[in-house]
Scaffold this active site. Structure first.
Site, PDB file in Angstrom:
ATOM      1  CD1 TRP A 100      12.948  35.227  34.678  1.00 57.95           C
ATOM      2  CD2 TRP A 100      12.733  33.103  34.046  1.00 57.95           C
ATOM      3  NE1 TRP A 100      14.024  34.562  35.001  1.00 57.95           N
ATOM      4  CE2 TRP A 100      14.022  33.320  34.561  1.00 57.95           C
ATOM      5  CE3 TRP A 100      12.545  31.729  33.381  1.00 57.95           C
ATOM      6  CZ2 TRP A 100      15.091  32.209  34.754  1.00 57.95           C
ATOM      7  CZ3 TRP A 100      13.624  30.891  33.426  1.00 57.95           C
ATOM      8  CH2 TRP A 100      14.666  31.025  34.307  1.00 57.95           C
ATOM      9  CG  HIS A 131      37.313  21.735  57.863  1.00 55.28           C
ATOM     10  ND1 HIS A 131      38.050  20.659  57.926  1.00 55.28           N
ATOM     11  CD2 HIS A 131      36.636  22.181  59.165  1.00 55.28           C
ATOM     12  CE1 HIS A 131      38.201  20.349  59.358  1.00 55.28           C
ATOM     13  NE2 HIS A 131      37.133  21.181  59.888  1.00 55.28           N
ATOM     14  CD  GLU A 187      16.995  35.391  46.252  1.00 53.73           C
ATOM     15  OE1 GLU A 187      16.360  34.475  45.776  1.00 53.73           O
ATOM     16  OE2 GLU A 187      16.956  35.948  47.452  1.00 53.73           O
ATOM     17  CG  ASN A 212       4.049  30.489  33.233  1.00 51.92           C
ATOM     18  OD1 ASN A 212       5.471  30.237  33.058  1.00 51.92           O
ATOM     19  ND2 ASN A 212       3.506  30.384  34.509  1.00 51.92           N
ATOM     20  NE  ARG A 257       3.335  33.941  37.383  1.00 52.40           N
ATOM     21  CZ  ARG A 257       3.075  33.032  38.454  1.00 52.40           C
ATOM     22  NH1 ARG A 257       2.527  33.302  39.444  1.00 52.40           N
ATOM     23  NH2 ARG A 257       3.375  31.681  38.079  1.00 52.40           N
TER      24      ARG A 257
END
Length: 613
Positions: A74, A509, A493, A100, A27
């Site tokens: 984080w 394109h 990632e 958090n 986390r």
């Protein structure tokens, strides 16, 4: 985003808290810290880096005590460093708090506290919150629970918090709004965590804390819950179904590769009790109980983020093909803010692995306010999205620890496919022949994934070739376009290589300008779907000397002869190809990242569950 854990009971808190942080490190892993009460002292130890850095830092400290809280971060407000790490002391150092979430009005609160003589050491919104709680506590002469209640009434934002107080070694106060929080109930002890993974080793009895609820954990007392508006609540105790073995690597070097290899089992679990191959039948209670809603729906809106959004795109193809209902797939972060048109006869499907994704939760609340029927697809039992939707379906993929989602993605696609088949059959827009054939094929998917996994060593070998690459392009058509997007995301990632997914026909394109002998191009070119057109796209790449990695149906020779590297997957129905084609792309991303020396399970700047905006 962050992971929080707490303990109060008869055991030493430190080893329980550290083990909890290790389980929650997916986390967040910018910094970590711990607060313990021992001999009337409130000790806070914290450091930049991972939980292992905290362990080394704390080795020479006083880590005694049977009560404590801990945090792995984080970063949102303030760069990752020791000062900004949690826990945060109050100014008097009588309180310590972990958090958090994001306090949106922290700047206004901070200015008001400065006027009252408070000073601040960090750049975080969290320090503002603990200073506010101390100010409220002292100025109103109230206990900690009441101070938290009064302070949170002034707060705008999302939070899951836990607080301990010097001189009060028998109490932890915690609260949540928008960020997850779980209380584990043991024998004369309580556990506290962002999710159940740190708790299952000690107890399977948990209480999921609701929004705007405050819990008071007192040694030797019953759990107390009340809302920030002072309404007392009765705790609802739930039995956890997960096992400790699901949280271990089981001999694999990383959780990600373990979870890739678990997919034959996790998809069987997703289908168990729902897909009956012998009777050619699919049963989803969430659909059956609300059949008329689905049959009368004028439109379905799928809202999700990241990998779940890619699963939603595949669901759109399946629902529109089988049920002939218009489907829109929305990024939750855009949907919630762009004043969407939502009608009462719409169905909104919210997809989230964790069930706590902040933007998707907000999208659910918006859709509910407009009267739409909300159907949730989630992996975590008891999470916020299942609790806030009208009906839904669990994916039963088991705990997913690797930050890059793998088994959760295929489980979401499986559930969406089952739902599309049920709606189509009930509406009569899907022929019985096609329904029966797809049900039979769906039941074979786990075994077919095993066949692909047997190519792991070969994929690992050729993946080494591409560690030089700075960019990748992924191409697919129809059902395989979202798979191309997902394959590119996996590579970005965990390997930090820039990659983009496109519909194969869109290459002309713009993206074709990037093709050169230095540009690897991954093409999903299976026989089901627009095979000849994808072959033409491959020839265009070949003419410009692009390096071609193709995903083909077993036995294919045309694309194989045009490609530099080929991975074969078994033949299946077109709508089920994504469940097979995703596997080699996951393996390729994993092995490229490993060879590059990247931290596969904890890639930089990412966290597993995005519980803040």
């Amino acid at each position: 985003m962050c992971g929080i854990v707490g303990y109060i009971g008869k055991q030493q808190a430190y080893p329980i808290l550290i083990k909890g942080l290790q389980r929650l490190e997916y986390r967040g892993y910018d910094s970590a810290g711990i607060a313990l009460i021992h001999n009337e002292n409130l000790n806070v130890y914290k450091t930049k880096g991972k939980v292992a850095d905290l362990v080394r830092f704390a080795e020479q400290q006083d880590i005694e005590g049977t009560i404590g809280i801990a945090h792995t971060r984080w970063a949102t407000h303030g760069e990752p460093n020791q000062v900004n790490a949690h826990p945060h002391y109050s100014q008097s150092e009588e309180l310590a708090l972990i958090h958090n979430g994001i306090i949106e009005n922290y700047a206004v609160l901070k200015e008001g506290l400065k006027e009252q003589g408070f000073t601040f050491n960090s750049e975080t919104d969290t320090e503002v919150l603990i200073q506010l709680i101390e100010y409220v506590k002292k100025s109103n002469h109230v206990d900690l629970t009441t101070a938290v209640q009064l302070a949170l009434n002034q707060v705008v934002g999302a939070y899951a918090i836990a607080i301990i107080e010097k001189g009060q070694p028998d109490t932890i106060v915690a609260a949540r709004k928008g960020s997850p929080l779980v209380v584990g109930i043991g024998d004369g002890e309580f556990f506290l965590a962002s999710d159940a993974t740190p708790i299952i080793e000690f107890t399977n009895q948990v209480v999921y804390v609701g929004d705007e609820e405050i819990v008071t954990l007192r040694r030797g007392k019953q759990l107390k819950i009340k809302t920030i508006s002072n309404v007392e609540k009765t705790p609802e105790i739930i039995k956890l179904e997960m096992t400790l073995s699901q949280l271990e690597k089981g001999g694999y070097p990383h959780f990600m590769i373990k979870e890739i290899f678990e997919q034959p089992k996790t998809l069987s679990d997703s289908m168990r009790g729902r897909v009956n191959v012998e009777e050619n039948n699919i049963t989803l209670s969430g659909f059956i109980d609300n059949k008329e809603k689905f049959l009368n729906a004028k439109r379905i809106i799928i809202t999700a983020c990241g990998t779940s959004w890619h699963a939603g795109l595949i669901g759109m193809y399946a629902i529109e093909e089988f049920a002939r209902i218009p489907v829109e797939v929305e990024y939750s972060s855009e949907f919630r803010y762009r004043k969407p048109v939502i009608n009462k006869d719409d169905i909104v499907i919210a997809i989230s692995q964790s069930g706590e994704t902040a933007d998707t939760l907000a999208a659910v609340e918006l859709a509910k306010s407009k009267g739409a029927f909300i159907f949730g697809i989630c992996n975590v039992v008891g999470a916020s999205i299942p609790r806030n939707t009208d009906s839904g379906c669990y994916t039963h993929a088991g705990p997913e620890i690797g930050v890059a989602s793998t088994k959760a993605f295929t489980a979401q696609v499986t559930v969406l496919t089952m739902l599309a088949l049920m709606i189509g059959r009930e509406k009569g827009t899907l022929s019985e022949e096609q329904y029966l054939k797809t049900v039979q094929e769906l039941g074979k998917i786990p075994e077919k994934i095993k066949y692909i996994l047997n190519q792991n060593d070969a994929i690992a070998q050729f993946a080494k070739t591409f560690t030089y690459a700075q960019n990748f392009i992924y191409l697919g058509r129809g059902y395989n376009f979202p798979v191309a997007l997902e394959g590119a995301l996996k590579l970005k990632e965990i390997s930090y290589i820039h990659a983009e997914g496109y519909p194969a026909a869109e290459m002309k394109h713009g993206p074709i300008a990037l093709i050169s002998q230095e540009m690897p191009v991954v093409v999903i070119a299976t026989s089901a779907g627009m095979y000849e057109k994808v072959v033409s796209n491959i020839q265009e790449i070949k003419a410009r000397k692009g390096k071609i990695i193709s995903i083909v149906t077993e036995g294919d020779v045309v694309v194989k002869n045009l490609s530099d590297y080929t991975i074969s997957i078994p033949d299946t129905e077109e709508c089920l190809v994504p469940l097979l084609a995703a596997i080699p792309l996951q393996l390729m991303a994993y092995h490229i990242a490993v060879v590059k020396g990247c931290d596969v399970d904890q890639p930089r700047n990412l966290a597993k569950s995005v519980t803040v905006e």
